[in-house]
Design a protein around this motif. Sequence first.
Motif, mmCIF file in Angstrom:
data_model
loop_
_atom_site.group_PDB
_atom_site.id
_atom_site.type_symbol
_atom_site.label_atom_id
_atom_site.label_comp_id
_atom_site.label_asym_id
_atom_site.label_seq_id
_atom_site.Cartn_x
_atom_site.Cartn_y
_atom_site.Cartn_z
ATOM 1 N N VAL A 153 0.835 -1.211 0.000
ATOM 2 C CA VAL A 153 0.000 0.000 0.000
ATOM 3 C C VAL A 153 0.869 1.260 0.000
ATOM 4 C CG1 VAL A 153 -1.429 1.397 1.557
ATOM 5 C CG2 VAL A 153 -2.123 -0.940 0.969
ATOM 6 N N THR A 154 1.923 1.251 0.816
ATOM 7 C CA THR A 154 2.803 2.422 0.864
ATOM 8 C C THR A 154 3.459 2.637 -0.497
ATOM 9 O OG1 THR A 154 3.213 1.929 3.189
ATOM 10 C CG2 THR A 154 4.685 3.510 2.149
ATOM 11 N N HIS A 156 2.250 1.682 -3.398
ATOM 12 C CA HIS A 156 1.203 2.090 -4.338
ATOM 13 C C HIS A 156 0.848 3.573 -4.164
ATOM 14 C CE1 HIS A 156 -2.382 1.827 -6.781
ATOM 15 N NE2 HIS A 156 -3.162 2.113 -5.755
ATOM 16 N N VAL A 157 0.719 4.000 -2.927
ATOM 17 C CA VAL A 157 0.368 5.409 -2.662
ATOM 18 C C VAL A 157 1.516 6.324 -3.102
ATOM 19 C CG1 VAL A 157 -0.058 7.083 -0.801
ATOM 20 C CG2 VAL A 157 -1.312 4.907 -0.839
ATOM 21 N N GLN A 161 1.664 9.213 -6.178
ATOM 22 C CA GLN A 161 2.174 10.581 -6.022
ATOM 23 C C GLN A 161 3.305 10.862 -7.010
ATOM 24 O OE1 GLN A 161 3.025 10.386 -1.596
ATOM 25 N NE2 GLN A 161 1.964 12.342 -1.702
ATOM 26 N N ALA A 178 5.607 8.661 3.007
ATOM 27 C CA ALA A 178 4.360 7.905 3.189
ATOM 28 C C ALA A 178 4.471 6.980 4.404
ATOM 29 C CB ALA A 178 4.042 7.109 1.926
ATOM 30 N N GLU A 181 4.070 9.091 7.423
ATOM 31 C CA GLU A 181 2.671 9.515 7.539
ATOM 32 C C GLU A 181 1.816 8.368 8.086
ATOM 33 O OE1 GLU A 181 -0.021 12.578 7.052
ATOM 34 O OE2 GLU A 181 1.856 12.710 5.923
ATOM 35 N N LEU A 182 2.069 7.166 7.586
ATOM 36 C CA LEU A 182 1.315 6.006 8.052
ATOM 37 C C LEU A 182 1.589 5.758 9.536
ATOM 38 C CD1 LEU A 182 -0.539 3.646 7.222
ATOM 39 C CD2 LEU A 182 1.518 2.293 6.833
#
Lengths: 188, 188
Positions: A153-154, A156-157, A161, A178, A181-182
Motif C-alpha cells: 500500500v505504501t 502504491h500510494v 504521487q 508515506a 505519515e502512516l
Amino acid sequence: MGRWEPDAQNRLREAALSLFADGGYERTTVAEIARAAGVTERTFFRHFADKREVLFDGQARLQDAFVGAVTGADHDAAPLAVVAAALDAAAAHFPPERREFSRQRGRIIAANPGLQERELLKLATLTDAMTEAFRRRGLAEPAASLSAHTAVVTFHVAFTQWTAPDEQRSFVDLCRSATQELRALTAG
Amino acid sequence: MGRWEPDAQNRLREAALSLFADGGYERTTVAEIARAAGVTERTFFRHFADKREVLFDGQARLQDAFVGAVTGADHDAAPLAVVAAALDAAAAHFPPERREFSRQRGRIIAANPGLQERELLKLATLTDAMTEAFRRRGLAEPAASLSAHTAVVTFHVAFTQWTAPDEQRSFVDLCRSATQELRALTAG
C-alpha cells in the motif's frame, strides 16, 4: 542479432507507449509496434510475450526486489524496518529517468478496465508473495499479512504521487514520507 | 408476489452457492439456480442482475456502511478513530449466521480467476470511495489514501481470518485485533 538489437527492447517499449497513447491500447497491433520501432514482429516476440507485457514486464524484477529485501533482512529486524528496506529496494527500480514512462503507462492503464484489473492482480500477487516472505521470517497472522499489505500500500500510494503531473520529489523520498505519515496516522 | 416471495432472494442465494460449489461457477446457469430455488427465471432477475451478482450484491451496502461512518464521524476525530468506526460499521454486516455463506462464497471465488478480479476491483472501488470521504474531511494526500487503504486492508485481513476453517472469533473482534496489531507493527 543485428546491430540495433541491444536497444530493440527500449525502442519497442517507446513505440508501443506512443501508439497506445495515440490510437488506443486495444486498436494497436504488434505489427504496428514492430514497424514503428523498425524491427520485425519476430524481434518483438523475442522481447515480449504479447503487447500487454510491454506494460507489465517489470513485475518479476519488482517482486524479486521486494521479496529479496524481506528475505535478506536481519533476523531480528522489526517488521516496519523490513518494510522500509523493501520499499528502498523497490524504489531503486524507479529512477528519475523512468518517471515519464511510468506516467504514460499510468494514463494508458487508467483508460482500459482490463489493464486496470491486470494492475490490481499484479499488486495482489505481490502482496501474497510478501506475506509468504514475512511468514518465513516467523511472523504469525495477522502480522504477516498486515506487514505485506503495509509495504504494498505504501508503495502504491507513493507511486501514485510520484507519477502525478508536476511532482518533483524522488520515489525514495515519497516512500519514506508515506511511511512516516502512516506511522503518524496509526499512532492515532 | 407469490407467498414464497419474501424468502425468494435467500433461497436463490443458497441454491446458487450450492450449484456453484458442486458443478462449478461457469457451468451453472440462471435457469438451474431458479429451478433449484423453486422460482421462475423472471423471479431470479427481479433479485439479481446476473448470476455473478449473487456473489457481489452486498457491495453497495458495505460501501455505504464504510463511507457513512467516515462522513458521520466527529469533525475532530483522529483518522485512526475514524478507521475504527468504519470497521465497526462494516463488521455489523457480518453476523455469525453469515459466516458459512462467506466461507462458501470465498471458496467459489478462489476457484475462478474472473471472480477474483471482480473481488479485487470491489476492494479498489471501496478504497477509492473511502479516500474521497477522507478528503472531504479535509485530509490531504497521502494521509487520505493511507487512511482509506488502512481501513480496507484491515477489513480484508480480518475477513480472511473470519472465514478460515475453524475460526471462532467474531468479525468485530478480529477487526479490532488487526487494528491493534497494525498499530504495534507501525509503531515499530
